[in-house]
Design a protein around this motif. Structure first.
Motif, PDB file in Angstrom:
ATOM      1  N   ASN A 160      25.057  21.582 -48.364  1.00  0.00           N
ATOM      2  CA  ASN A 160      25.507  22.300 -49.705  1.00  0.00           C
ATOM      3  C   ASN A 160      26.091  23.406 -50.204  1.00  0.00           C
ATOM      4  O   ASN A 160      25.845  23.895 -51.149  1.00  0.00           O
ATOM      5  CB  ASN A 160      23.827  21.689 -51.313  1.00  0.00           C
ATOM      6  N   GLN A 192      23.629  11.428 -41.320  1.00  0.00           N
ATOM      7  CA  GLN A 192      24.857  11.638 -42.323  1.00  0.00           C
ATOM      8  C   GLN A 192      25.991  11.674 -41.816  1.00  0.00           C
ATOM      9  O   GLN A 192      26.479  12.693 -41.006  1.00  0.00           O
ATOM     10  CB  GLN A 192      24.094  12.573 -43.199  1.00  0.00           C
ATOM     11  N   LYS A 250      27.989  19.426 -46.627  1.00  0.00           N
ATOM     12  CA  LYS A 250      27.321  18.416 -46.843  1.00  0.00           C
ATOM     13  C   LYS A 250      26.025  18.553 -47.101  1.00  0.00           C
ATOM     14  O   LYS A 250      25.236  18.236 -48.349  1.00  0.00           O
ATOM     15  CB  LYS A 250      27.901  16.978 -46.539  1.00  0.00           C
ATOM     16  N   SER A 277      29.883  24.872 -49.239  1.00  0.00           N
ATOM     17  CA  SER A 277      31.783  24.372 -47.923  1.00  0.00           C
ATOM     18  C   SER A 277      31.807  24.309 -46.903  1.00  0.00           C
ATOM     19  O   SER A 277      31.317  25.526 -45.376  1.00  0.00           O
ATOM     20  CB  SER A 277      32.928  25.364 -48.839  1.00  0.00           C
ATOM     21  N   SER A 278      32.553  23.792 -46.267  1.00  0.00           N
ATOM     22  CA  SER A 278      32.419  24.016 -44.546  1.00  0.00           C
ATOM     23  C   SER A 278      33.238  25.429 -44.562  1.00  0.00           C
ATOM     24  O   SER A 278      32.927  25.776 -43.393  1.00  0.00           O
ATOM     25  CB  SER A 278      34.019  23.061 -44.043  1.00  0.00           C
ATOM     26  N   ASN A 332      30.432  17.508 -42.007  1.00  0.00           N
ATOM     27  CA  ASN A 332      28.791  17.233 -41.602  1.00  0.00           C
ATOM     28  C   ASN A 332      27.998  18.301 -42.376  1.00  0.00           C
ATOM     29  O   ASN A 332      27.403  17.459 -43.264  1.00  0.00           O
ATOM     30  CB  ASN A 332      28.520  16.504 -40.755  1.00  0.00           C
TER      31      ASN A 332
END
Length: 81
Positions: A28, A81, A25, A30-31, A22
């Motif tokens: 912008n 979001q 995203k 990567s996890s 979450n």
């Protein structure tokens, strides 16, 4: 200061029931990058730190450990979001 940043990002994410995906995203990235920030393996660029502060409705000073009061303003809520 890095340790405080790591702890606060992880705390805010968990407190708000968000996954690393979450947050990734929104920022912008990567996890995996979020994981590395939380573990202190990497530090974010200032632009990402600002995005995190805005997303969690806290001051950048709070994220960096310069202040203990997290809120920018009293009635803001996290983006859904």
């Amino acid at each position: 200061m890095v340790k405080i940043f790591c702890e606060r990002i992880q705390y805010l994410r968990k407190r708000n029931n968000k996954t690393r995906a979450n947050i990734a995203k929104v920022v912008n990235v990567s996890s995996t990058t979020i994981y590395r920030w939380e573990k202190g393996l990497r530090s974010p660029k200032i632009t990402y730190a600002i995005k995190l502060a805005d997303y969690f409705c806290v001051s950048l000073d709070y994220l960096l450990g310069l202040k203990n009061e997290p809120n920018k303003t009293t009635n803001q809520k996290i983006n859904q979001q």
